[in-house]
Design a protein around this motif. Structure first.
Motif, PDB file in Angstrom:
ATOM      1  N   SER A 114      -1.682   1.357  -1.729  1.00  0.00           N
ATOM      2  CA  SER A 114      -1.801   0.800  -0.388  1.00  0.00           C
ATOM      3  C   SER A 114      -3.018   1.361   0.341  1.00  0.00           C
TER       4      SER A 114
ATOM      5  N   ASN B 254      -3.049  -5.742   1.703  1.00  0.00           N
ATOM      6  CA  ASN B 254      -3.372  -4.413   2.203  1.00  0.00           C
ATOM      7  C   ASN B 254      -3.236  -3.358   1.107  1.00  0.00           C
ATOM      8  N   LYS B 255      -3.630  -3.766  -0.107  1.00  0.00           N
ATOM      9  CA  LYS B 255      -3.581  -2.859  -1.247  1.00  0.00           C
ATOM     10  C   LYS B 255      -4.866  -2.952  -2.063  1.00  0.00           C
TER      11      LYS B 255
END
Length: 215
Positions: free
Chosen positions: A46, A38-39
């Protein structure tokens, strides 16, 4: 607009915003992400931060998922699919925040230039007389803070930690390290580190004053 969440893409964005007609041209932020972490790959920003930036800027955001170890061909396919699935008929040009690395610029032009014109508004501009003064001016005008998102050179990280006061603590308890004019102007700033991290020594995150105030 290729958006990493850092200072270079922010500078490229503001340059572009000043030179388009907002009644006829809409800027769309494009960010490639790793769904597993999720980055943003490499930049270590992020996805929630990217979304908060887009909200604060009041600009639409297009997220293009890719794996952390995806090669160049996969990257090109991911970006091309994202662009031409959603915005193909309306794309006027692509904007990149590259500063001076000709091989990276040439690769981007070879990868996307035959499909859409590519623009590099910061390329070749002098750091000390143009880019950094513009960055500090924007930070002051809009109350923006910049922090290091990740260090790729461990010795540089150790140096920053030894000379800079720690910033705010994030939700995970980690401390941020501010990227500031005072830091870059220190007489002992490492000579083997580019002031703007263009060779990948570090990456940054731009924090807008109200980036967490919008839903």
């Amino acid at each position: 607009m290729f958006w990493s969440g850092g200072k270079d893409s922010f500078l490229a964005l503001t340059h572009t915003m000043q030179r388009i007609n907002p009644t006829t041209t809409q800027i769309v932020l494009l960010t490639t992400i790793d769904p597993e972490t999720n980055k943003v790959p490499i930049q270590n920003v992020s996805v929630p931060d990217i979304c908060a930036q887009a909200s604060a800027l009041n600009l639409p955001l297009l997220l293009a998922p890719r794996g952390p170890n995806a090669g160049n061909e996969t990257y090109i396919q991911t970006v091309t699919a994202a662009l031409f699935t959603h915005h193909s008929p309306k794309i006027k040009f692509l904007v990149f925040g590259d500063l001076f690395l000709q091989d990276i610029r040439s690769w981007r032009e070879a990868s996307f230039g035959s499909l859409v014109p590519c623009r590099f508004p910061l390329f070749g501009l002098d750091y000390k007389s143009v880019l950094l003064p513009r960055l500090w001016s924007l930070c002051e005008e809009f109350e923006i803070k910049i922090q290091f998102a990740v260090f790729e050179k461990e010795e540089f990280r150790f140096w920053v930690e030894s000379v800079v006061e720690k910033g705010d603590e994030d939700d995970g308890g980690a401390r941020s390290w501010p990227y500031t004019k005072e830091l870059l102007e220190r007489s002992d700033f490492p000579e083997n580190v580019d002031l703007m991290g263009e060779r990948g020594e570090f990456h940054t995150l731009v924090q807008f004053l109200d980036m967490w105030d919008k839903e």
